[in-house]
Design a protein around this motif. Structure first.
Motif, PDB file in Angstrom:
ATOM      1  N   PRO A   1       3.547   6.585   4.845  1.00 10.28           N
ATOM      2  CA  PRO A   1       3.040   6.257   6.129  1.00 10.28           C
ATOM      3  C   PRO A   1       1.267   6.366   6.292  1.00 10.28           C
ATOM      4  N   VAL A   2       0.888   7.390   5.118  1.00  7.80           N
ATOM      5  CA  VAL A   2      -0.698   7.281   4.907  1.00  7.80           C
ATOM      6  C   VAL A   2      -1.377   6.136   4.671  1.00  7.80           C
ATOM      7  N   ASN A   3      -0.741   5.500   3.637  1.00  3.97           N
ATOM      8  CA  ASN A   3      -1.195   4.043   3.024  1.00  3.97           C
ATOM      9  C   ASN A   3      -0.793   2.959   3.950  1.00  3.97           C
ATOM     10  N   ALA A   4      -0.021   2.968   4.728  1.00  3.34           N
ATOM     11  CA  ALA A   4       0.511   2.038   5.922  1.00  3.34           C
ATOM     12  C   ALA A   4      -0.602   2.223   6.845  1.00  3.34           C
ATOM     13  N   ALA A   5      -0.686   3.579   7.354  1.00  8.31           N
ATOM     14  CA  ALA A   5      -1.760   3.445   8.347  1.00  8.31           C
ATOM     15  C   ALA A   5      -3.188   3.261   7.961  1.00  8.31           C
ATOM     16  N   THR A   6      -3.425   3.367   6.879  1.00  7.44           N
ATOM     17  CA  THR A   6      -4.872   3.152   6.075  1.00  7.44           C
ATOM     18  C   THR A   6      -4.978   1.654   6.227  1.00  7.44           C
ATOM     19  N   PHE A   7      -3.778   0.792   5.574  1.00  5.67           N
ATOM     20  CA  PHE A   7      -3.862  -0.532   5.433  1.00  5.67           C
ATOM     21  C   PHE A   7      -3.897  -1.278   6.818  1.00  5.67           C
ATOM     22  N   ALA A   8      -2.936  -0.824   7.838  1.00  2.00           N
ATOM     23  CA  ALA A   8      -3.115  -1.364   9.232  1.00  2.00           C
ATOM     24  C   ALA A   8      -4.364  -1.232   9.689  1.00  2.00           C
TER      25      ALA A   8
ATOM     26  N   GLY B   1       0.950  -1.158   0.028  1.00  5.73           N
ATOM     27  CA  GLY B   1       0.043  -0.083   0.031  1.00  5.73           C
ATOM     28  C   GLY B   1       0.849   1.076  -0.209  1.00  5.73           C
ATOM     29  N   GLY B   2       1.921   1.316   0.812  1.00  6.36           N
ATOM     30  CA  GLY B   2       2.715   2.541   1.011  1.00  6.36           C
ATOM     31  C   GLY B   2       3.620   2.887  -0.446  1.00  6.36           C
ATOM     32  N   MET B   3       4.122   1.688  -0.881  1.00  6.69           N
ATOM     33  CA  MET B   3       4.757   1.908  -2.181  1.00  6.69           C
ATOM     34  C   MET B   3       3.841   2.300  -3.414  1.00  6.69           C
ATOM     35  N   SER B   4       2.381   1.664  -3.386  1.00  6.03           N
ATOM     36  CA  SER B   4       1.583   1.974  -4.508  1.00  6.03           C
ATOM     37  C   SER B   4       1.177   3.422  -4.255  1.00  6.03           C
ATOM     38  N   GLY B   5       1.077   3.949  -2.863  1.00  7.66           N
ATOM     39  CA  GLY B   5       0.794   5.391  -2.780  1.00  7.66           C
ATOM     40  C   GLY B   5       1.783   6.298  -3.436  1.00  7.66           C
TER      41      GLY B   5
ATOM     42  N   PHE C   1       7.702  22.007 -10.731  1.00  9.45           N
ATOM     43  CA  PHE C   1       6.722  20.762 -11.042  1.00  9.45           C
ATOM     44  C   PHE C   1       7.200  19.637  -9.762  1.00  9.45           C
ATOM     45  N   THR C   2       8.284  19.948  -9.067  1.00  7.58           N
ATOM     46  CA  THR C   2       8.591  19.333  -7.921  1.00  7.58           C
ATOM     47  C   THR C   2       8.660  19.935  -6.512  1.00  7.58           C
ATOM     48  N   ARG C   3       8.178  21.049  -6.663  1.00  5.01           N
ATOM     49  CA  ARG C   3       7.883  21.726  -5.345  1.00  5.01           C
ATOM     50  C   ARG C   3       7.081  20.936  -4.581  1.00  5.01           C
ATOM     51  N   GLY C   4       7.321  20.657  -3.244  1.00  8.46           N
ATOM     52  CA  GLY C   4       6.577  20.041  -2.038  1.00  8.46           C
ATOM     53  C   GLY C   4       6.793  18.423  -2.442  1.00  8.46           C
ATOM     54  N   LEU C   5       7.293  18.144  -3.471  1.00  4.79           N
ATOM     55  CA  LEU C   5       7.570  16.682  -3.590  1.00  4.79           C
ATOM     56  C   LEU C   5       7.994  15.717  -2.441  1.00  4.79           C
ATOM     57  N   THR C   6       9.270  16.159  -1.832  1.00  3.76           N
ATOM     58  CA  THR C   6       9.759  15.469  -0.639  1.00  3.76           C
ATOM     59  C   THR C   6       8.543  15.169   0.433  1.00  3.76           C
ATOM     60  N   SER C   7       8.041  16.370   1.051  1.00  3.83           N
ATOM     61  CA  SER C   7       6.827  16.021   1.865  1.00  3.83           C
ATOM     62  C   SER C   7       5.828  15.130   1.368  1.00  3.83           C
ATOM     63  N   THR C   8       5.234  15.279   0.070  1.00  5.15           N
ATOM     64  CA  THR C   8       4.394  14.426  -0.370  1.00  5.15           C
ATOM     65  C   THR C   8       4.660  13.015  -0.395  1.00  5.15           C
ATOM     66  N   LEU C   9       5.998  12.554  -0.723  1.00  2.00           N
ATOM     67  CA  LEU C   9       6.609  11.338  -0.732  1.00  2.00           C
ATOM     68  C   LEU C   9       6.657  10.710   0.984  1.00  2.00           C
ATOM     69  N   LEU C  10       7.239  11.727   1.511  1.00  2.00           N
ATOM     70  CA  LEU C  10       7.087  11.316   3.197  1.00  2.00           C
ATOM     71  C   LEU C  10       5.786  11.064   3.660  1.00  2.00           C
ATOM     72  N   ARG C  11       4.967  11.769   3.047  1.00  2.00           N
ATOM     73  CA  ARG C  11       3.648  11.418   3.637  1.00  2.00           C
ATOM     74  C   ARG C  11       2.814  10.424   2.915  1.00  2.00           C
ATOM     75  N   ALA C  12       3.204   9.927   1.634  1.00  6.46           N
ATOM     76  CA  ALA C  12       2.455   8.817   0.968  1.00  6.46           C
ATOM     77  C   ALA C  12       2.492   7.631   1.691  1.00  6.46           C
TER      78      ALA C  12
ATOM     79  N   GLN D   1      -7.742   2.276  -0.086  1.00  3.59           N
ATOM     80  CA  GLN D   1      -7.209   3.319  -0.449  1.00  3.59           C
ATOM     81  C   GLN D   1      -8.335   4.798  -0.185  1.00  3.59           C
ATOM     82  N   PRO D   2      -7.738   5.803   0.643  1.00  2.00           N
ATOM     83  CA  PRO D   2      -8.511   6.843   0.956  1.00  2.00           C
ATOM     84  C   PRO D   2      -8.250   7.769  -0.406  1.00  2.00           C
ATOM     85  N   SER D   3      -9.034   8.876  -0.689  1.00  2.00           N
ATOM     86  CA  SER D   3      -9.153   9.656  -1.902  1.00  2.00           C
ATOM     87  C   SER D   3      -7.602  10.226  -2.077  1.00  2.00           C
ATOM     88  N   SER D   4      -6.953  11.105  -1.277  1.00  2.00           N
ATOM     89  CA  SER D   4      -5.964  12.015  -1.313  1.00  2.00           C
ATOM     90  C   SER D   4      -4.589  11.171  -1.347  1.00  2.00           C
ATOM     91  N   LEU D   5      -4.607   9.391  -1.647  1.00  2.00           N
ATOM     92  CA  LEU D   5      -3.570   8.681  -1.409  1.00  2.00           C
ATOM     93  C   LEU D   5      -2.537   9.093  -0.744  1.00  2.00           C
TER      94      LEU D   5
END
Length: 308
Positions: free
Chosen positions: A263-270, A199-203, A250-261, A304-308
């Motif tokens: 754990p968000v999906n991991a928390a959702t799956f768990a 789930g995390g990698m898919s996000g 087009f890469t602005r904020g990408l680091t925080s997005t990937l850092l978020r992606a 899968q929540p809406s905002s991935l």
């Protein structure tokens, strides 16, 4: 029961990932001439110092409120599409996910508009001196509707559609391929970690596939804050952004997005998996390997929540 599990998992994902989303939006829309933040971690520090920890959770009411409706749409459309396609293949997972992503934009776009406006409120101001324009997410949407009508509430709809349609398709496709390659059995002690990893990698894969569109969407939805409009259309926003900041925009904020992606999906799956195992011990998740049949699809739909 599946719907309730999906909602709980989505809520967990929002709570874990919203601070990263706030940082992402701030970095995406800040002025290139007078930037307030030097990077992801400086943005985190500045928000906490100036606006307290609660500053990271600005606008969370909108995704929490919209979560139930979005999950209902995603689960229903994805499940019905898979039943119509009849065969559980990676391509069908992509098509079903894309259909779900497209239809849920009706709720997702206004929700993210309110979230973005709330996140931008009080940027760079100390909490004590910050003047609130919007009381909450509903007040934000109501005020936008009063000033701009239905068109204003749906600002950024086209870019949301362009982002969500392939984004959800890539998510379900990546999850399907990862679970097929990892494989797991009911007695496998590593079944849940494998699902979390998938789930995390898919996000992450989903965000990477559509991130440039998300930058433009954020800029269009933040445009007009303070009464000043910069962009007249998607192409105008894209052209001006590239002219002033180059392709790196087009890469602005990408680091925080990937850092978020992840754990968000991991928390959702768990949350989803543990909830189903607790309330349905006899017919909970049986097999995370993507063989055709009724076992694999529910896990994908619930996770899968809406905002991935």
């Amino acid at each position: 029961m599946d719907f309730l599990a999906g909602c709980m998992g989505g809520a967990a994902g929002v709570l874990v990932g919203h601070p990263f989303d706030t940082v992402k939006v701030r970095l995406q829309v800040q002025s290139v001439d007078k930037p307030l933040y030097r990077g992801t971690f400086h943005c985190f520090q500045s928000i906490i110092r100036q606006e307290s920890m609660l500053g990271l959770y600005k606008g969370i009411g909108s995704p929490i409120m919209g979560l139930t409706f979005i999950n209902a749409i995603v689960f229903g459309v994805q499940g019905n599409t898979m039943r119509m396609l009849s065969e559980d293949t990676p391509m069908n997972q992509f098509l079903a996910g894309a259909a779900a992503g497209a239809i849920q934009c009706v709720i997702c776009c206004p929700m993210e508009l309110a979230k973005t406006r709330m996140q931008m409120q009080g940027t760079g101001e100390k909490k004590s001196s910050s003047r609130k324009v919007y009381k909450n997410s509903l007040d934000c949407l109501a005020r936008i509707y009063q000033r701009e009508g239905l068109r204003g509430v749906n600002r950024g709809m086209v870019t949301t559609l362009i982002r969500e349609t392939p984004g959800f398709g890539v998510y379900f496709l990546a999850y399907d391929l990862l679970t097929r390659s990892l494989g797991c059995e009911p007695e496998d002690p590593y079944m849940i970690p494998k699902l979390l990893f998938a789930g995390g990698m898919s996000g992450i894969a989903s965000w990477l596939s559509t991130y440039p569109v998300d930058v433009i969407k954020s800029r269009l939805q933040a445009d007009g804050v303070g009464g000043k409009y910069q962009y007249s259309s998607i192409m105008d926003c894209t052209r001006k952004s590239i002219q002033r900041e180059g392709w790196r925009v087009f890469t602005r904020g990408l680091t925080s997005t990937l850092l978020r992606a992840f754990p968000v999906n991991a928390a959702t799956f768990a949350t989803v998996t543990l909830f189903l195992l607790y309330v349905r011990p006899d017919d909970g998740p049986k097999d995370c390997e993507a063989a055709p049949g009724p076992h694999h699809a529910p896990l994908q739909q619930q996770a899968q929540p809406s905002s991935l």
